[in-house]
Write an enzyme that holds these catalytic residues in place. Sequence first.
Site, PDB file in Angstrom:
ATOM      1  N   PRO A 107       0.813  -1.219   0.000  1.00 44.16           N
ATOM      2  CA  PRO A 107       0.000   0.000   0.000  1.00 44.16           C
ATOM      3  C   PRO A 107       0.846   1.268   0.000  1.00 44.16           C
ATOM      4  CG  PRO A 107      -0.564  -1.424   1.871  1.00 44.16           C
ATOM      5  CD  PRO A 107       0.602  -2.032   1.199  1.00 44.16           C
ATOM      6  N   GLU A 134       0.717  -7.569   7.948  1.00 47.58           N
ATOM      7  CA  GLU A 134       0.958  -6.125   7.873  1.00 47.58           C
ATOM      8  C   GLU A 134       2.110  -5.803   6.920  1.00 47.58           C
ATOM      9  OE1 GLU A 134      -2.178  -5.609   9.722  1.00 47.58           O
ATOM     10  OE2 GLU A 134      -0.992  -3.776   9.430  1.00 47.58           O
ATOM     11  N   ARG A 176      -0.264  -8.395 -21.241  1.00 45.13           N
ATOM     12  CA  ARG A 176      -1.035  -8.094 -22.444  1.00 45.13           C
ATOM     13  C   ARG A 176      -0.279  -7.137 -23.364  1.00 45.13           C
ATOM     14  NH1 ARG A 176      -4.125  -3.565 -22.602  1.00 45.13           N
ATOM     15  NH2 ARG A 176      -5.780  -4.537 -23.830  1.00 45.13           N
ATOM     16  N   ASP A 191      -5.938   1.155 -26.062  1.00 42.87           N
ATOM     17  CA  ASP A 191      -6.359   1.157 -24.653  1.00 42.87           C
ATOM     18  C   ASP A 191      -6.549   2.569 -24.141  1.00 42.87           C
ATOM     19  OD1 ASP A 191      -6.177  -1.516 -24.531  1.00 42.87           O
ATOM     20  OD2 ASP A 191      -4.284  -1.601 -23.459  1.00 42.87           O
TER      21      ASP A 191
END
Length: 265
Positions: A107, A134, A176, A191
């Site tokens: 994160p 964590e 991809r 895209d």
Amino acid sequence: MRIDIITIFPDYFAPLELSLIGKARAAGILDIRLHDLRSWTHDRHNTVDDTPYGGGPGMVMKPEPWGEALDAVIGAGRATPDQGSSPDTPDGTPGPGAVPRLVVPTPSGTPFTQERARRLSEEPWLVFACGRYEGIDSRVAADAARRMPVEEVSIGDYVLAGGESATLVIVETVSRLLPGVLGNAESAVQDSFATGAMENLLEGPVYTKPAHWRGLEVPPVLLSGDHGAVDRWRRHEALRKTARNRPELLRALAEAGMAGLDRRD
Ligand SMILES: N#Cc1c(-c2ccc3ccn(Cc4cccnc4)c3c2)n[nH]c1N
């Protein structure tokens, strides 16, 4: 491209057997290898976590299993005495002397973007460290950085339970972009966030047959055969979608003069 994924949940990556990535693996375009971190534990309970120094909630992943796992996975790609030390072979797969780029979803990582996916797609070898609890003891990345590039990456401003789903997102986004993974019918060129006239704009609406469906019509311009008009319509719709859903992107593009907003066509 070779991809190694180290995780305590190898089964989480069953989806990588399917669809485009599954086909790319079968075709030899992708070499994805899964490793169970618990293989590098030596106690009866295969322990991978412990309480955090300094106190606080939850558990932290121990450094020892990670250190041994990375040594084993990366050491296996290291040069042996009778082989050269070329970093990769002509087909882009890692040569015996190659070292991978270690990608650590977290994160607190730097944002994962399409541009970053494009850059990672040019690497011959990626290793993903999927944390849980964590997070992973910070010394693991510090130790790895002594012998390979390390990137801490975040896929978004929300908190997942671990790195596996982020790794799936990154692997799919990067894979991809590899030559031969998307068939001719699909192209990564168009895209959202692509390059060129639609650069960094969101993709507008898409349609297919039938032309009439439940009283809803396909925009006539798309049936006109006028490719210039279709391109102009698509750019206009991309600008409308971007203005509606991601106005901050449009402001950045306007400031950079890149959205062709000043174009008259
Ligand atoms: N990329 C990415 C992520 C993650 C992520 C990634 C790896 C791990 C390993 C452990 N956790 C759980 C955890 C860790 C720290 C605090 N709180 C929870 C993870 C979350 N969450 N959100 C993202 N965008």
